[in-house]
Enzyme design. Sequence first.
Site, PDB file in Angstrom:
ATOM      1  N   THR A 270      82.012  68.883  27.599  1.00  0.00           N
ATOM      2  CA  THR A 270      81.031  68.182  26.775  1.00  0.00           C
ATOM      3  C   THR A 270      80.995  66.723  27.194  1.00  0.00           C
ATOM      4  O   THR A 270      82.041  66.116  27.402  1.00  0.00           O
ATOM      5  CB  THR A 270      81.431  68.277  25.280  1.00  0.00           C
ATOM      6  OG1 THR A 270      81.505  69.655  24.913  1.00  0.00           O
ATOM      7  CG2 THR A 270      80.431  67.571  24.382  1.00  0.00           C
TER       8      THR A 270
ATOM      9  N   CYS B 286      86.663  67.754  24.459  1.00  0.00           N
ATOM     10  CA  CYS B 286      86.254  68.910  25.265  1.00  0.00           C
ATOM     11  C   CYS B 286      85.802  68.464  26.653  1.00  0.00           C
ATOM     12  O   CYS B 286      84.856  67.683  26.776  1.00  0.00           O
ATOM     13  CB  CYS B 286      85.117  69.655  24.554  1.00  0.00           C
ATOM     14  SG  CYS B 286      84.502  71.077  25.492  1.00  0.00           S
TER      15      CYS B 286
ATOM     16  N   THR C 182      78.480  73.100  26.805  1.00  0.00           N
ATOM     17  CA  THR C 182      77.439  72.814  25.831  1.00  0.00           C
ATOM     18  C   THR C 182      78.114  72.581  24.503  1.00  0.00           C
ATOM     19  O   THR C 182      79.012  73.327  24.132  1.00  0.00           O
ATOM     20  CB  THR C 182      76.474  74.000  25.656  1.00  0.00           C
ATOM     21  OG1 THR C 182      75.836  74.252  26.887  1.00  0.00           O
ATOM     22  CG2 THR C 182      75.426  73.707  24.608  1.00  0.00           C
TER      23      THR C 182
ATOM     24  N   ALA D 126      83.069  65.076  22.628  1.00  0.00           N
ATOM     25  CA  ALA D 126      83.022  64.700  24.048  1.00  0.00           C
ATOM     26  C   ALA D 126      84.355  64.115  24.510  1.00  0.00           C
ATOM     27  O   ALA D 126      84.731  64.270  25.678  1.00  0.00           O
ATOM     28  CB  ALA D 126      81.891  63.710  24.293  1.00  0.00           C
TER      29      ALA D 126
END
Length: 185
Positions: A174, A171, A12, A168
């Site tokens: 993500t 990570c 998240t 994104a």
Amino acid sequence: MAEDRFPGWHGTTILAVRRGGEVVVAGDGQVSLGQTVIKGTARKVRRLSPGGHEVVAGFAGSTADAFTLLERLEKKLEAAPGQLARACVQLAKDWRMDKYLRNLEAMLIVTDGETLLVLTGAGDVLEPEHDVTAIGSGGNFALAAARGLMATDLPAEEIARKAMAIAADICVYTNGNLTVERISK
């Protein structure tokens, strides 16, 4: 930032950016279990309207726990209409004192378009020093990117989208499937 507090489940990134009289909250859609992506289109940013007062909330951590906290936050907001900070402090008190709530594994970012707060898993209520805050596995990446972008003239939503894209890319928990909610006071 791996969230050791939530073993097994990862994935998240929630980011909030306040600029120009509005707050934008963005969240990615990935939910992972270990090294496997379970879902790529989860909706972790919600618009609430308790008592007719709009609030936007994004959550990280256990989905079931986050929904429990969102329901309790809605009740606190109904008891204190239009008083987001007061409702969050009351929720945090419950969170710290209630034996069941203390075991909930979630964090929230909440805003009414003016006030911007982070509710931590320890039952703390934090108001960010800057007009940007983030939580979750990619939160530090999104936060750093957004803080850098705040030096530009970009609007809040564009800052949020660009910062989330950077998170994104960095990570693995993500993704780029964003839910974006805007709210102004």
